[in-house]
Design an enzyme around this catalytic site. Structure first.
Site, short mmCIF file in Angstrom:
data_model
loop_
_atom_site.label_atom_id
_atom_site.label_comp_id
_atom_site.label_asym_id
_atom_site.label_seq_id
_atom_site.Cartn_x
_atom_site.Cartn_y
_atom_site.Cartn_z
N HIS A 17 0.84 -1.21 0.00
CA HIS A 17 0.00 0.00 0.00
C HIS A 17 0.88 1.25 0.00
O HIS A 17 0.61 2.21 -0.73
CB HIS A 17 -0.87 0.06 1.27
CG HIS A 17 -1.91 -1.00 1.37
ND1 HIS A 17 -2.06 -1.78 2.49
CD2 HIS A 17 -2.89 -1.40 0.51
CE1 HIS A 17 -3.08 -2.61 2.31
NE2 HIS A 17 -3.60 -2.40 1.12
N ARG A 92 -1.94 -5.96 -8.45
CA ARG A 92 -0.82 -6.87 -8.20
C ARG A 92 -0.67 -7.89 -9.33
O ARG A 92 0.36 -8.01 -9.94
CB ARG A 92 -1.03 -7.61 -6.88
CG ARG A 92 -0.68 -6.79 -5.68
CD ARG A 92 -1.18 -7.41 -4.44
NE ARG A 92 -2.61 -7.62 -4.55
CZ ARG A 92 -3.41 -7.92 -3.55
NH1 ARG A 92 -2.93 -8.08 -2.36
NH2 ARG A 92 -4.71 -8.07 -3.73
N SER A 130 -2.78 -7.72 2.79
CA SER A 130 -3.09 -7.64 4.22
C SER A 130 -3.49 -9.01 4.75
O SER A 130 -3.15 -9.37 5.88
CB SER A 130 -4.22 -6.65 4.47
OG SER A 130 -3.86 -5.36 4.05
O1 PNS Z 1 -8.36 -2.84 0.19
P1 PNS Z 1 -9.63 -3.40 -0.42
O2 PNS Z 1 -10.37 -4.26 0.58
O3 PNS Z 1 -9.40 -4.11 -1.73
O4 PNS Z 1 -10.54 -2.11 -0.76
C1 PNS Z 1 -11.81 -2.26 -1.33
C2 PNS Z 1 -12.64 -0.99 -1.11
C3 PNS Z 1 -12.76 -0.69 0.38
C4 PNS Z 1 -11.98 0.17 -1.82
C5 PNS Z 1 -14.04 -1.26 -1.73
O5 PNS Z 1 -14.66 -2.35 -1.09
C6 PNS Z 1 -14.94 -0.02 -1.66
O6 PNS Z 1 -14.86 0.84 -2.51
N1 PNS Z 1 -15.77 0.06 -0.59
C7 PNS Z 1 -16.66 1.19 -0.36
C8 PNS Z 1 -18.10 0.83 -0.74
C9 PNS Z 1 -18.29 0.88 -2.25
O7 PNS Z 1 -18.21 1.92 -2.86
N2 PNS Z 1 -18.56 -0.31 -2.83
C10 PNS Z 1 -18.82 -0.43 -4.26
C11 PNS Z 1 -17.55 -0.47 -5.07
S1 PNS Z 1 -17.95 -0.65 -6.75
#
Ligand code: PNS
Length: 165
Positions: A17, A92, A130
């Site tokens: 990150h 990745r 993570s």
């Molecule tokens: O680090 P991650 O878990 O891959 O991050 C994913 C994250 C938190 C960016 C994604 O789940 C997200 O955008 N969550 C917020 C809710 C949302 O907008 N969901 C729809 C995405 S299309």
């Protein structure tokens, strides 16, 4: 002024990150790293803890133009709120692609003004996640090569406390 958002669950923040955040900070005037909820994951750290760990890691590097925030809601709405031009995601491997592609298209439907930009991960962080950090830490393995040194004690302590429960 170009504003970018680096969203993630950061549970916890890894060196992978940090690499993406550092590189984004060189490309954009302002980078907002935002701790969000991934509905498909059960986080180990609370949102406040994740924000605190991330903040510490970023402050330690003294990255200019980078701020940390958290938001419980849609990424597309958050991007609108802070008038972001770009959503930065790290890619990745091929395995990330389908899911990230789906999210990028959904986000662009919900908020056409924010463009999703993918940064390919550095070769040394290709395997890093993570979840992997948590698995290694759970079994008492050495995670010092995977996370910023300043948050290492917090992760170890978290698992020590869990064991005592
Ligand atoms: O680090 P991650 O878990 O891959 O991050 C994913 C994250 C938190 C960016 C994604 O789940 C997200 O955008 N969550 C917020 C809710 C949302 O907008 N969901 C729809 C995405 S299309």
């Amino acid at each position: 002024m170009k504003i970018a958002i680096c969203p993630g669950s950061f549970d916890p923040v890894t060196l992978g990150h940090m690499d993406i955040i550092r590189r984004a900070s060189k490309l954009f005037d302002r980078v907002i790293v935002v701790v969000m909820t991934n509905a498909t994951k059960h986080p180990l750290f609370t949102q406040v803890e994740r924000l605190e760990l991330l903040n510490r890691a970023i402050q330690e590097e003294n990255l200019s133009g980078v701020v940390v925030d958290c938001y419980d809601g849609l990424l597309a709405d958050y991007a609108k709120r802070c008038k972001a031009d770009v959503i930065v995601k790290g890619l990745r491997a091929v395995t990330d692609f389908e899911y990230e592609f789906q999210m990028a298209l959904t986000n662009s439907k919900l908020n056409p003004t924010a463009e999703t930009v993918f940064l390919t991960t550095s070769a040394e962080n290709m395997y890093l996640s993570s979840s992997l950090v948590k698995q290694v830490a759970h079994y008492g393995g050495d995670i010092s090569a995977f996370v910023p040194p300043c948050i290492l004690p917090d992760i170890i302590e978290k698992y020590r406390k869990d064991e005592q429960k």
